[in-house]
Scaffold this motif. Structure first.
Motif, PDB file in Angstrom:
ATOM      1  N   CYS A   1       3.181  87.775  29.336  1.00 64.87           N
ATOM      2  CA  CYS A   1       3.836  87.021  28.138  1.00 64.87           C
ATOM      3  C   CYS A   1       3.405  85.527  28.164  1.00 64.87           C
ATOM      4  CB  CYS A   1       5.226  86.991  28.628  1.00 64.87           C
ATOM      5  SG  CYS A   1       6.020  88.587  28.476  1.00 64.87           S
ATOM      6  N   ARG A   2       3.017  84.915  29.220  1.00 61.94           N
ATOM      7  CA  ARG A   2       2.499  83.527  29.117  1.00 61.94           C
ATOM      8  C   ARG A   2       1.082  83.558  28.521  1.00 61.94           C
ATOM      9  NH1 ARG A   2       4.878  82.728  34.156  1.00 61.94           N
ATOM     10  NH2 ARG A   2       3.110  83.607  35.247  1.00 61.94           N
ATOM     11  N   ALA A   3       0.225  84.541  28.759  1.00 65.58           N
ATOM     12  CA  ALA A   3      -0.919  84.432  28.124  1.00 65.58           C
ATOM     13  C   ALA A   3      -1.226  84.893  26.694  1.00 65.58           C
ATOM     14  CB  ALA A   3      -1.952  85.623  28.831  1.00 65.58           C
ATOM     15  N   ALA A   4       0.114  85.448  26.215  1.00 66.55           N
ATOM     16  CA  ALA A   4       0.173  86.018  24.583  1.00 66.55           C
ATOM     17  C   ALA A   4       1.033  85.035  24.224  1.00 66.55           C
ATOM     18  CB  ALA A   4       0.930  87.399  24.542  1.00 66.55           C
ATOM     19  N   GLY A   5       1.665  84.009  24.815  1.00 64.44           N
ATOM     20  CA  GLY A   5       2.104  82.734  24.254  1.00 64.44           C
ATOM     21  C   GLY A   5       3.661  83.353  23.691  1.00 64.44           C
ATOM     22  N   ARG A   6       4.506  84.180  24.499  1.00 61.44           N
ATOM     23  CA  ARG A   6       5.489  84.949  24.353  1.00 61.44           C
ATOM     24  C   ARG A   6       6.416  84.503  25.456  1.00 61.44           C
ATOM     25  NH1 ARG A   6       4.953  90.916  23.550  1.00 61.44           N
ATOM     26  NH2 ARG A   6       6.981  90.707  22.439  1.00 61.44           N
ATOM     27  N   ALA A   7       7.827  84.744  25.011  1.00 63.18           N
ATOM     28  CA  ALA A   7       8.927  84.154  25.953  1.00 63.18           C
ATOM     29  C   ALA A   7       9.049  85.608  26.904  1.00 63.18           C
ATOM     30  CB  ALA A   7      10.099  83.927  25.339  1.00 63.18           C
ATOM     31  N   ARG A   8       9.285  85.359  28.080  1.00 68.55           N
ATOM     32  CA  ARG A   8       9.558  86.415  28.958  1.00 68.55           C
ATOM     33  C   ARG A   8      10.651  87.342  28.563  1.00 68.55           C
ATOM     34  NH1 ARG A   8      10.336  90.567  30.889  1.00 68.55           N
ATOM     35  NH2 ARG A   8      10.133  91.378  33.146  1.00 68.55           N
ATOM     36  N   GLU A   9      11.704  86.848  27.885  1.00 67.41           N
ATOM     37  CA  GLU A   9      12.878  87.573  27.614  1.00 67.41           C
ATOM     38  C   GLU A   9      12.547  88.660  26.392  1.00 67.41           C
ATOM     39  OE1 GLU A   9      13.631  83.515  26.113  1.00 67.41           O
ATOM     40  OE2 GLU A   9      12.961  84.333  27.882  1.00 67.41           O
ATOM     41  N   GLU A  10      11.459  88.506  25.818  1.00 67.42           N
ATOM     42  CA  GLU A  10      10.960  89.444  24.694  1.00 67.42           C
ATOM     43  C   GLU A  10      10.452  90.738  24.915  1.00 67.42           C
ATOM     44  OE1 GLU A  10       8.162  87.498  21.961  1.00 67.42           O
ATOM     45  OE2 GLU A  10       9.010  85.489  22.277  1.00 67.42           O
ATOM     46  N   VAL A  11      10.195  90.871  26.277  1.00 68.10           N
ATOM     47  CA  VAL A  11       9.665  92.112  26.637  1.00 68.10           C
ATOM     48  C   VAL A  11      10.596  92.561  28.111  1.00 68.10           C
ATOM     49  CG1 VAL A  11       7.595  93.265  27.966  1.00 68.10           C
ATOM     50  CG2 VAL A  11       7.249  91.344  26.390  1.00 68.10           C
ATOM     51  N   ALA A  12      11.082  93.958  27.755  1.00 62.22           N
ATOM     52  CA  ALA A  12      11.929  94.429  28.946  1.00 62.22           C
ATOM     53  C   ALA A  12      11.028  95.547  29.537  1.00 62.22           C
ATOM     54  CB  ALA A  12      12.983  95.300  28.263  1.00 62.22           C
ATOM     55  N   LEU A  13      11.445  95.786  30.966  1.00 62.11           N
ATOM     56  CA  LEU A  13      10.744  96.690  31.716  1.00 62.11           C
ATOM     57  C   LEU A  13      11.547  98.002  31.911  1.00 62.11           C
ATOM     58  CD1 LEU A  13       8.822  97.604  33.996  1.00 62.11           C
ATOM     59  CD2 LEU A  13      10.287  96.300  35.667  1.00 62.11           C
ATOM     60  N   LEU A  14      10.751  99.022  31.460  1.00 64.09           N
ATOM     61  CA  LEU A  14      11.777 100.465  31.769  1.00 64.09           C
ATOM     62  C   LEU A  14      10.914 100.746  32.941  1.00 64.09           C
ATOM     63  CD1 LEU A  14      13.472 102.637  30.644  1.00 64.09           C
ATOM     64  CD2 LEU A  14      11.506 103.472  29.431  1.00 64.09           C
ATOM     65  N   ALA A  15      11.696 101.187  33.882  1.00 65.83           N
ATOM     66  CA  ALA A  15      11.048 101.807  35.325  1.00 65.83           C
ATOM     67  C   ALA A  15      11.180 103.693  35.178  1.00 65.83           C
ATOM     68  CB  ALA A  15      11.846 101.285  36.521  1.00 65.83           C
ATOM     69  N   VAL A  16      10.117 104.072  35.135  1.00 71.24           N
ATOM     70  CA  VAL A  16       9.751 105.490  34.837  1.00 71.24           C
ATOM     71  C   VAL A  16       9.995 106.189  36.092  1.00 71.24           C
ATOM     72  CG1 VAL A  16       8.570 107.071  34.026  1.00 71.24           C
ATOM     73  CG2 VAL A  16       8.397 104.946  32.864  1.00 71.24           C
ATOM     74  N   SER A  17      10.848 106.819  36.546  1.00 72.26           N
ATOM     75  CA  SER A  17      11.384 107.436  37.694  1.00 72.26           C
ATOM     76  C   SER A  17      11.169 109.100  37.787  1.00 72.26           C
ATOM     77  CB  SER A  17      12.794 107.033  38.003  1.00 72.26           C
ATOM     78  OG  SER A  17      13.777 107.237  36.729  1.00 72.26           O
ATOM     79  N   LYS A  18      10.308 109.453  37.004  1.00 73.15           N
ATOM     80  CA  LYS A  18      10.162 111.004  36.989  1.00 73.15           C
ATOM     81  C   LYS A  18       9.536 111.358  38.217  1.00 73.15           C
ATOM     82  CE  LYS A  18       5.497 110.990  34.746  1.00 73.15           C
ATOM     83  NZ  LYS A  18       4.610 111.549  33.730  1.00 73.15           N
ATOM     84  N   THR A  19      10.008 112.348  38.693  1.00 72.20           N
ATOM     85  CA  THR A  19       9.463 113.090  40.116  1.00 72.20           C
ATOM     86  C   THR A  19      10.129 112.290  41.334  1.00 72.20           C
ATOM     87  OG1 THR A  19       7.515 112.122  40.514  1.00 72.20           O
ATOM     88  CG2 THR A  19       7.387 113.831  38.946  1.00 72.20           C
ATOM     89  N   PHE A  20      10.749 111.241  41.273  1.00 72.41           N
ATOM     90  CA  PHE A  20      11.518 110.471  42.300  1.00 72.41           C
ATOM     91  C   PHE A  20      12.851 110.963  42.073  1.00 72.41           C
ATOM     92  CE2 PHE A  20       7.459 108.389  41.649  1.00 72.41           C
ATOM     93  CZ  PHE A  20       6.879 108.062  42.996  1.00 72.41           C
ATOM     94  N   GLY A  21      13.580 110.751  43.478  1.00 73.13           N
ATOM     95  CA  GLY A  21      14.908 111.202  43.555  1.00 73.13           C
ATOM     96  C   GLY A  21      15.868 109.977  43.005  1.00 73.13           C
TER      97      GLY A  21
END
Length: 242
Positions: free
Chosen positions: A19-39
């Motif tokens: 985000c810093r490198a792109a000149g964007r605020a951190r809150e503009e990008v959300a993280l989706l944790a992909v949990s397929k195959t994990f319990g």
């Protein structure tokens, strides 16, 4: 600190740096944790660090985790279906998930709308676009995405939120950014058309689901608002025999 907690910290640091490198605020990008195959226990471990949004590719596996964790955790998680949705699985998605990223046919969208329980909020939907024309990739063709978006936006139990794409792997940052930028341009075009058409809720078309562990930096540079990270959070996967 557990391995998953450490991985999440590293991924979030990487997102912050991108985000810093792109000149964007951190809150503009959300993280989706992909949990397929994990319990469910791995999801609970990630949730203990504050991660709340999880993506599942396999619908029945995801539903099993949703039901188990609903009983175990004192707080709600947000569940995203990011795998293909066949007609015989639309009811499971409509009844249990909060988001679905992989709508690429009006028939599937109509079934999801019809089967969404009335006591739940509208199902958040992204249209999957095969932005680079990959032969093995799902998604509507870019030239057909606007027509589908306009139709989906009118369905009563869905809330059209944006686009998702999984382009073929590219060899370097510039190539990755180029294909993600094409998705961003299409996103902007559709959002403008929704507003001009006077579609109710068009201002809620705000999600560009782009980028995974290997290419999230380029995706953020191109304008992604949500990155889908699995191995970077949970580690390598072991798939069951076909």
């Amino acid at each position: 600190m557990t391995t998953i907690a450490n991985n999440l910290q590293q991924v979030n640091d990487r997102i912050s740096e991108a985000c810093r490198a792109a000149g964007r605020a951190r809150e503009e990008v959300a993280l989706l944790a992909v949990s397929k195959t994990f319990g469910a226990e791995a999801v609970a471990e990630a949730a203990a660090t504050g991660q709340r949004a999880f993506g599942e590719n396999y619908i029945q596996e995801g539903v099993d985790k949703i039901l188990a964790l609903r009983q175990q955790l004192p707080f709600a998680l947000q569940w995203h279906c990011i795998g293909p949705v066949q007609s015989n699985k639309t009811r499971l998605v409509a009844e249990h998930f909060d988001w679905v990223h992989t709508v690429d046919r009006l028939k599937i969208a109509q079934r999801l709308s019809d089967q969404r329980p009335r006591d739940l909020p509208a199902l958040n939907v992204c249209i999957q676009v095969n932005v680079d024309g990959g032969e093995t990739k799902a998604g509507v063709a870019p030239q057909d995405a606007l027509e589908l978006a306009l139709a989906v936006a009118k369905l009563p139990r869905l809330r059209l939120r944006g686009l998702m794409s999984i382009p073929d792997a590219s060899p370097d940052f510039a190539a990755q950014k180029a294909v993600h930028s094409a998705a961003r341009a299409l996103f902007d075009q559709i959002r403008k058309a929704l507003v001009e058409a006077g579609i109710p809720g068009a201002e809620g078309f705000d999600t560009l689901s782009l980028g995974m562990t290997a290419d999230l930096d380029a995706a953020i540079q191109a304008g992604s608002t949500l990155v889908r990270v699995g191995t970077g959070v949970f580690g390598g996967r072991t798939y069951p025999p076909a």
